[in-house]
Design a protein around this motif. Structure first.
Motif, PDB file in Angstrom:
ATOM      1  N   HIS A  25       6.108   4.416  -2.469  1.00  0.00           N
ATOM      2  CA  HIS A  25       5.479   3.392  -3.312  1.00  0.00           C
ATOM      3  C   HIS A  25       5.721   3.766  -4.771  1.00  0.00           C
ATOM      4  N   LEU A  26       6.597   3.009  -5.431  1.00  0.00           N
ATOM      5  CA  LEU A  26       6.962   3.313  -6.818  1.00  0.00           C
ATOM      6  C   LEU A  26       5.838   2.951  -7.775  1.00  0.00           C
ATOM      7  N   LEU A  27       5.619   3.808  -8.747  1.00  0.00           N
ATOM      8  CA  LEU A  27       4.634   3.580  -9.799  1.00  0.00           C
ATOM      9  C   LEU A  27       5.326   3.702 -11.152  1.00  0.00           C
ATOM     10  N   THR A  28       6.559   3.262 -11.200  1.00  0.00           N
ATOM     11  CA  THR A  28       7.377   3.370 -12.400  1.00  0.00           C
ATOM     12  C   THR A  28       8.237   2.126 -12.543  1.00  0.00           C
ATOM     13  N   GLU A 118      -5.051   3.907 -22.603  1.00  0.00           N
ATOM     14  CA  GLU A 118      -4.502   3.746 -21.267  1.00  0.00           C
ATOM     15  C   GLU A 118      -3.733   2.431 -21.208  1.00  0.00           C
ATOM     16  N   ILE A 119      -2.847   2.336 -20.218  1.00  0.00           N
ATOM     17  CA  ILE A 119      -2.143   1.089 -19.940  1.00  0.00           C
ATOM     18  C   ILE A 119      -2.268   0.834 -18.447  1.00  0.00           C
ATOM     19  N   ASN A 120      -2.621  -0.386 -18.091  1.00  0.00           N
ATOM     20  CA  ASN A 120      -2.730  -0.766 -16.685  1.00  0.00           C
ATOM     21  C   ASN A 120      -1.826  -1.948 -16.414  1.00  0.00           C
ATOM     22  N   ILE A 122      -1.197  -5.143 -14.040  1.00  0.00           N
ATOM     23  CA  ILE A 122      -1.793  -6.054 -13.071  1.00  0.00           C
ATOM     24  C   ILE A 122      -0.805  -7.203 -12.897  1.00  0.00           C
ATOM     25  N   ASN A 123      -0.248  -7.333 -11.693  1.00  0.00           N
ATOM     26  CA  ASN A 123       0.716  -8.411 -11.395  1.00  0.00           C
ATOM     27  C   ASN A 123       1.836  -8.501 -12.430  1.00  0.00           C
ATOM     28  N   ASP A 124       2.528  -7.440 -12.703  1.00  0.00           N
ATOM     29  CA  ASP A 124       3.669  -7.398 -13.632  1.00  0.00           C
ATOM     30  C   ASP A 124       3.290  -7.605 -15.099  1.00  0.00           C
ATOM     31  N   ILE A 125       2.014  -7.600 -15.426  1.00  0.00           N
ATOM     32  CA  ILE A 125       1.589  -7.719 -16.815  1.00  0.00           C
ATOM     33  C   ILE A 125       0.934  -6.408 -17.218  1.00  0.00           C
ATOM     34  N   ASP A 126       1.389  -5.860 -18.352  1.00  0.00           N
ATOM     35  CA  ASP A 126       0.839  -4.606 -18.855  1.00  0.00           C
ATOM     36  C   ASP A 126      -0.295  -4.900 -19.828  1.00  0.00           C
ATOM     37  N   TYR A 127      -1.462  -4.317 -19.516  1.00  0.00           N
ATOM     38  CA  TYR A 127      -2.632  -4.461 -20.376  1.00  0.00           C
ATOM     39  C   TYR A 127      -2.920  -3.129 -21.043  1.00  0.00           C
ATOM     40  N   ARG A 142     -14.540  -0.261 -25.926  1.00  0.00           N
ATOM     41  CA  ARG A 142     -13.151  -0.486 -25.542  1.00  0.00           C
ATOM     42  C   ARG A 142     -12.892  -1.988 -25.396  1.00  0.00           C
ATOM     43  N   PHE A 143     -11.633  -2.347 -25.533  1.00  0.00           N
ATOM     44  CA  PHE A 143     -11.208  -3.708 -25.196  1.00  0.00           C
ATOM     45  C   PHE A 143      -9.762  -3.637 -24.741  1.00  0.00           C
ATOM     46  N   LEU A 144      -9.314  -4.694 -24.078  1.00  0.00           N
ATOM     47  CA  LEU A 144      -7.926  -4.692 -23.622  1.00  0.00           C
ATOM     48  C   LEU A 144      -7.254  -5.990 -23.990  1.00  0.00           C
ATOM     49  N   PHE A 145      -5.929  -5.895 -24.094  1.00  0.00           N
ATOM     50  CA  PHE A 145      -5.132  -7.088 -24.366  1.00  0.00           C
ATOM     51  C   PHE A 145      -3.775  -6.936 -23.695  1.00  0.00           C
TER      52      PHE A 145
END
Length: 173
Positions: A25-28, A118-120, A122-127, A142-145
């Motif tokens: 399972h790739l995480l890159t 941090e960067i997460n 979700i469905n090919d979108i980096d937040y 904190r907030f995310l975009f």
């Protein structure tokens, strides 16, 4: 899960067949780094790829030739490091390693909004998750975009990122 020393790049799944193959399972974003002969770290182990089958997402490591041996690797995490990643992976224009983005200061209209923690994905979108600059007086910690939607300029050398349209997101968080 990510720091300058250890960069999580894959998780080993369950066994596949009886000859030591495992699901990978790739995480890159850089699957090209997985090739025969390449060695990765996993806890106290060094695992060298013997074969990889990209079509069905399976991998076989040297020295793991049976289902019993391979089963010992299930759920192990494979790591790389920043130095190897930068040496082996050629980035395109407007691509950055997450480990270079984490720790950057985030500015909008010359106002320091905070620091990327941090960067997460979700469905090919980096937040991007930003720790808010306390001097701004917001209650939010904190907030995310969405990274691609709001980035104006990235300066890895200065560890600074300029954004637009994120202040309303911060205020609404």
């Amino acid at each position: 899960m990510m720091n300058k020393d250890k960069i999580t790049i894959a998780k080993i799944g369950k066994t596949h067949g009886v000859k030591g193959w495992l699901k990978l399972h790739l995480l890159t974003d850089f699957p090209e780094q997985f090739k025969a002969g390449k060695t990765f770290q996993s806890d106290n182990l060094e695992l060298t790829i013997e074969h990889i089958n990209r079509k069905n997402g399976t991998i076989k490591f040297k020295g793991y030739n049976s289902i019993e041996e391979a089963r010992k690797l299930t759920n192990k995490i494979l790591y790389s490091d920043a130095e190897n990643s930068k040496k082996e992976i050629k980035l395109k224009k407007d691509e950055w390693f997450w480990f270079d983005i984490i720790g950057c200061k985030v500015y909008e209209d010359d106002k320091l909004l905070g620091t990327i923690e941090e960067i997460n994905r979700i469905n090919d979108i980096d937040y991007v998750i930003v720790k808010v600059n306390e001097a701004l007086g917001y209650k939010q910690k904190r907030f995310l975009f969405e990274f691609k939607r709001h980035i104006v300029e990235v300066d890895i050398e200065k560890k600074e990122i300029k954004v637009e349209g994120t202040i309303p997101i911060l205020e609404a968080s």
